[in-house]
Design an enzyme around this catalytic site. Structure first.
Site, PDB file in Angstrom:
ATOM      1  N   LYS A 271       0.116  -6.097   1.836  1.00 58.15           N
ATOM      2  CA  LYS A 271      -0.625  -5.407   1.495  1.00 58.15           C
ATOM      3  C   LYS A 271      -0.625  -4.399   2.848  1.00 58.15           C
ATOM      4  O   LYS A 271       0.039  -3.053   2.645  1.00 58.15           O
ATOM      5  CB  LYS A 271      -2.230  -5.685   1.484  1.00 58.15           C
ATOM      6  CG  LYS A 271      -3.331  -4.308   0.869  1.00 58.15           C
ATOM      7  CD  LYS A 271      -4.618  -4.206   1.054  1.00 58.15           C
ATOM      8  CE  LYS A 271      -5.078  -3.280   0.470  1.00 58.15           C
ATOM      9  NZ  LYS A 271      -5.483  -1.873   1.662  1.00 58.15           N
TER      10      LYS A 271
ATOM     11  N   ASN B  97      -4.448  -2.083  -4.427  1.00 56.37           N
ATOM     12  CA  ASN B  97      -5.966  -2.522  -3.796  1.00 56.37           C
ATOM     13  C   ASN B  97      -5.482  -1.059  -2.105  1.00 56.37           C
ATOM     14  O   ASN B  97      -6.441  -1.629  -1.917  1.00 56.37           O
ATOM     15  CB  ASN B  97      -5.863  -3.547  -3.429  1.00 56.37           C
ATOM     16  CG  ASN B  97      -7.232  -3.589  -3.112  1.00 56.37           C
ATOM     17  OD1 ASN B  97      -8.571  -2.774  -2.660  1.00 56.37           O
ATOM     18  ND2 ASN B  97      -7.953  -5.155  -2.264  1.00 56.37           N
TER      19      ASN B  97
ATOM     20  N   ASP C   7     -10.972  -2.483  11.228  1.00 58.20           N
ATOM     21  CA  ASP C   7     -10.694  -3.171  10.340  1.00 58.20           C
ATOM     22  C   ASP C   7      -9.735  -4.142  11.302  1.00 58.20           C
ATOM     23  O   ASP C   7      -9.511  -5.225  11.529  1.00 58.20           O
ATOM     24  CB  ASP C   7      -8.907  -2.693  10.012  1.00 58.20           C
ATOM     25  CG  ASP C   7      -9.327  -1.213   8.808  1.00 58.20           C
ATOM     26  OD1 ASP C   7     -10.448  -1.733   8.242  1.00 58.20           O
ATOM     27  OD2 ASP C   7      -8.307  -1.229   8.655  1.00 58.20           O
TER      28      ASP C   7
ATOM     29  N   ASP D  42       0.840  -1.213  -0.044  1.00 56.04           N
ATOM     30  CA  ASP D  42      -0.484   0.411  -0.358  1.00 56.04           C
ATOM     31  C   ASP D  42       0.861   1.513   0.512  1.00 56.04           C
ATOM     32  O   ASP D  42       0.630   2.282  -0.692  1.00 56.04           O
ATOM     33  CB  ASP D  42      -0.663  -0.107   1.509  1.00 56.04           C
ATOM     34  CG  ASP D  42      -1.363  -0.577   1.337  1.00 56.04           C
ATOM     35  OD1 ASP D  42      -3.102  -1.537  -0.097  1.00 56.04           O
ATOM     36  OD2 ASP D  42      -2.950  -0.693   1.774  1.00 56.04           O
TER      37      ASP D  42
ATOM     38  N   HIS E 113      -5.621  -9.393   2.953  1.00 54.51           N
ATOM     39  CA  HIS E 113      -4.332  -9.511   4.392  1.00 54.51           C
ATOM     40  C   HIS E 113      -5.033 -10.263   5.554  1.00 54.51           C
ATOM     41  O   HIS E 113      -4.464 -10.459   6.442  1.00 54.51           O
ATOM     42  CB  HIS E 113      -3.448  -8.091   4.237  1.00 54.51           C
ATOM     43  CG  HIS E 113      -4.352  -6.736   4.773  1.00 54.51           C
ATOM     44  ND1 HIS E 113      -4.010  -5.328   4.952  1.00 54.51           N
ATOM     45  CD2 HIS E 113      -5.860  -6.632   3.705  1.00 54.51           C
ATOM     46  CE1 HIS E 113      -4.948  -5.257   4.875  1.00 54.51           C
ATOM     47  NE2 HIS E 113      -5.968  -5.293   4.007  1.00 54.51           N
ATOM     48  N   ARG E 114      -6.436  -9.116   6.436  1.00 54.78           N
ATOM     49  CA  ARG E 114      -6.877  -9.377   7.340  1.00 54.78           C
ATOM     50  C   ARG E 114      -7.268 -10.936   7.047  1.00 54.78           C
ATOM     51  O   ARG E 114      -7.287 -11.201   8.643  1.00 54.78           O
ATOM     52  CB  ARG E 114      -7.055  -8.165   7.401  1.00 54.78           C
ATOM     53  CG  ARG E 114      -6.958  -6.661   7.374  1.00 54.78           C
ATOM     54  CD  ARG E 114      -7.725  -5.547   8.279  1.00 54.78           C
ATOM     55  NE  ARG E 114      -7.134  -4.653   8.434  1.00 54.78           N
ATOM     56  CZ  ARG E 114      -5.887  -3.734   8.232  1.00 54.78           C
ATOM     57  NH1 ARG E 114      -5.137  -4.794   9.212  1.00 54.78           N
ATOM     58  NH2 ARG E 114      -5.663  -3.604   7.909  1.00 54.78           N
TER      59      ARG E 114
ATOM     60  N   GLU F 296     -11.279  -5.225   1.268  1.00 50.61           N
ATOM     61  CA  GLU F 296     -10.199  -6.121   0.028  1.00 50.61           C
ATOM     62  C   GLU F 296     -10.903  -7.231  -0.452  1.00 50.61           C
ATOM     63  O   GLU F 296     -11.053  -8.195  -1.472  1.00 50.61           O
ATOM     64  CB  GLU F 296      -9.313  -6.323   0.941  1.00 50.61           C
ATOM     65  CG  GLU F 296      -8.250  -5.800   1.442  1.00 50.61           C
ATOM     66  CD  GLU F 296      -8.394  -4.580   2.316  1.00 50.61           C
ATOM     67  OE1 GLU F 296      -9.367  -4.176   2.449  1.00 50.61           O
ATOM     68  OE2 GLU F 296      -7.626  -3.958   2.404  1.00 50.61           O
TER      69      GLU F 296
HETATM   70  O1  LIG Z   1      -8.580   6.263   6.411  1.00 51.46           O
HETATM   71  C1  LIG Z   1      -8.288   5.133   6.118  1.00 51.46           C
HETATM   72  O2  LIG Z   1      -7.256   5.725   6.674  1.00 51.46           O
HETATM   73  C2  LIG Z   1      -9.098   4.039   6.454  1.00 51.46           C
HETATM   74  C3  LIG Z   1     -10.112   4.107   6.596  1.00 51.46           C
HETATM   75  C4  LIG Z   1     -10.317   2.538   6.922  1.00 51.46           C
HETATM   76  O3  LIG Z   1     -11.444   3.151   5.786  1.00 51.46           O
HETATM   77  P1  LIG Z   1     -13.338   3.010   5.263  1.00 51.46           P
HETATM   78  O4  LIG Z   1     -13.312   4.297   6.153  1.00 51.46           O
HETATM   79  O5  LIG Z   1     -13.707   2.780   4.288  1.00 51.46           O
HETATM   80  O6  LIG Z   1     -13.874   2.567   6.947  1.00 51.46           O
HETATM   81  C5  LIG Z   1     -10.081   1.876   7.205  1.00 51.46           C
HETATM   82  O7  LIG Z   1     -10.530   0.426   7.380  1.00 51.46           O
HETATM   83  C6  LIG Z   1      -9.305   1.541   6.224  1.00 51.46           C
HETATM   84  O8  LIG Z   1      -8.012   0.424   6.781  1.00 51.46           O
HETATM   85  C7  LIG Z   1      -7.969   3.045   6.069  1.00 51.46           C
HETATM   86  C1  LIG Z   2      -9.341  -1.644   4.182  1.00 54.74           C
HETATM   87  C2  LIG Z   2      -8.260  -1.590   4.538  1.00 54.74           C
HETATM   88  O1  LIG Z   2      -7.460  -0.843   3.281  1.00 54.74           O
HETATM   89  P1  LIG Z   2      -7.770   0.027   2.419  1.00 54.74           P
HETATM   90  O2  LIG Z   2      -6.426   1.189   3.237  1.00 54.74           O
HETATM   91  O3  LIG Z   2      -7.597  -0.532   1.202  1.00 54.74           O
HETATM   92  O4  LIG Z   2      -9.274   0.394   2.395  1.00 54.74           O
HETATM   93  C3  LIG Z   2      -7.581  -2.416   5.476  1.00 54.74           C
HETATM   94  O5  LIG Z   2      -6.181  -2.009   5.904  1.00 54.74           O
HETATM   95  O6  LIG Z   2      -8.186  -3.732   5.716  1.00 54.74           O
END
Ligand SMILES: O=C(O)C1=C[C@@H](OP(=O)(O)O)[C@@H](O)[C@H](O)C1
Ligand SMILES: C=C(OP(=O)(O)O)C(=O)O
Length: 445
Positions: A431, A105, A328, A55, A400-401, A356
């Site tokens: 990821k 992703n 998460d 990422d 990954h999770r 994901e």
């Molecule tokens: O802003 C961020 O860093 C994130 C927000 C969350 O997503 P959502 O806002 O779509 O729930 C989380 O699930 C993602 O892994 C990271």
């Molecule tokens: C939802 C996730 O990732 P993203 O930042 O791609 O939304 C995650 O890391 O669980």
């Protein structure tokens, strides 16, 4: 990309107990926000502890394609120090006029970059892996196009890939839906200072905002880069005119609190104590509140400014909780639920369906393979553990999770020797945590 040489699947060797200290990799959410803010800021930013994973590589590569200069240098503590040359602040941001960007992703890359490129203007193409093209971005595109951006879908409407052309953004007030992903609001907040030239910019949130602690991370880091946001609850956010991003000089990335959840849960399920270093009481990440959920399950938690420790305290207690604030880390609770004394209910987790993979469906399918009784709803999951956890080959859905969560059950099998749980396609941990299984093996002794 960041690939460890993991085999096709992982079977854990028999282990005697689970105990140790884990130094966490940097937070994904903080790393990718800091990279973009540093690129938009006046001056050079040195970043300690940046996460090295798919990422963040996606974000670093995109910035390089956009002409942002950065370099990584090794340091004594084993983590590289990244230096990002700023873009000169508001009005001075000069990105390459056109680019074709692979976003993998990474939601934390594509959403903020879409907003930044739409506001800065140019000719940009953004695309990712097939699953990225199924993850919604329509609410963000609608918000931007409504104020003069020129963003087109080149695949299915509402989803990447995107083609961004130069628009003419003038609005003083805009609105965005907050109930599909908080990343859309994060994206608009991060670029609001670029739009707030000569006038304030207010962003109104339509619908119930989800994943609120991630907005707090955004606001906190914007502040570190010199921009304050006025907040009217969770309903509207205002950036006053004339603020510019300025480099804080040196900035440090905390350990990843979502990554911490697997080790803490391992301590909770299989003995411990397991200590994670890099996050604690001082953390700006909402996912540190995973420790509170474990506490409610009866786990013994101790916390310092920069560490958290979990130790098992007998069998886990089943819980019924709203997990909207930690989507998460909540996945780890769904797997820990296998060890609870009754039915655990995870509520308000609809966003799992657009991550994901469809995480509610995937989690239900894989937990059932182990013998759990699982009830799945549009936005909830109820997990009733089996009398004895069965053997299974767990599919990970390129998530990954899923791989990291189910490593906990593999561990249990290795400890109790009664079952065998295999993790298919473990490489997907790249990821956010490329050497996850090595770190995990280090506490399973
Ligand atoms: O802003 C961020 O860093 C994130 C927000 C969350 O997503 P959502 O806002 O779509 O729930 C989380 O699930 C993602 O892994 C990271
Ligand atoms: C939802 C996730 O990732 P993203 O930042 O791609 O939304 C995650 O890391 O669980």
């Amino acid at each position: 990309m960041t690939q460890q040489n993991y085999p096709e699947h992982i079977d854990l060797a028999t282990v005697a107990h689970v105990e140790g200290v884990v130094r966490l990799p940097g937070s994904k959410s903080i790393s990718n926000r800091i990279l973009l803010l540093a690129a938009l800021a006046e001056g050079e930013t040195r970043i300690g502890g940046l996460l090295a994973s798919d990422d963040t590589h996606v974000m670093l590569n995109a910035l390089r394609e956009l002409g942002v200069r950065w370099e990584a240098q090794p340091t004594m503590d084993g983590y590289p120090m990244h230096t990002v040359a700023g873009g000169g602040g508001v009005g001075g941001v000069h990105f390459a006029p056109s680019a074709d960007l692979f976003m993998g992703n990474a939601g934390t890359a594509i959403r903020p970059l879409t907003a930044a490129l739409a506001v800065i203007g140019g000719d940009y193409k953004l695309h990712g892996v097939p699953r990225m093209h199924e993850r919604p971005i329509g609410d963000l595109v609608d918000a931007l196009n409504a104020i003069g951006a020129q963003i087109e879908y080149t695949g299915n409407p509402g989803y990447p890939p995107l083609h961004i052309r130069k628009g003419n953004l003038t609005a003083q007030r805009l609105s965005v839906r907050g109930d599909v992903s908080s990343q859309f609001l994060t994206a608009l907040l991060m670029v609001a200072p670029l739009m707030a030239q000569g006038h304030a910019v207010t962003i109104d949130v339509v619908g119930e905002l989800i994943s609120k602690p991630y907005i707090q991370i955004t606001l906190n880091l914007m502040r570190r880069f010199g921009v304050t946001v006025e907040q009217d609850g969770w309903a509207s956010f205002t950036v006053q005119a004339g603020q510019r991003y300025k480099s804080p000089g040196l900035i440090h990335v905390e350990g990843d609190a979502s990554s911490a959840s697997y080790f803490l849960a391992a301590g909770a399920i299989a003995g411990g104590p397991v200590r994670v270093e890099g996050v604690g009481r001082d953390s700006i990440q909402g996912d540190v509140r995973f420790a509170e959920a474990l506490e409610q399950m009866g786990v013994q938690i101790t916390m310092g400014d920069n560490w958290i420790e979990a130790k098992s305290n007998g069998p886990l207690k089943a819980v019924d909780m709203d997990f909207n604030h930690i989507p998460d880390a909540a996945m780890t609770i769904a797997v820990a639920a296998l060890y609870a004394d009754g039915t655990t209910t995870l509520r308000n987790i609809a966003s799992w369906r657009v991550k994901e993979t469809d995480r509610i469906a995937a989690m239900a399918t894989e937990l059932r393979k182990l013998g759990a009784v699982v009830e799945e709803g549009a936005d909830y999951l109820k997990v009733t553990p089996p009398a004895a956890i069965g053997s299974a080959a767990i599919d990970t859905y390129d998530d990954h999770r899923m791989a990291m969560c189910f490593s906990l059950v593999a561990l249990d099998g290795a400890l109790r020797r009664g079952n065998n749980v295999r993790i298919n396609d473990p490489k997907c941990v790249a990821k956010t945590f490329p050497d996850y299984f090595d770190a995990f093996a280090a506490i399973a002794k």
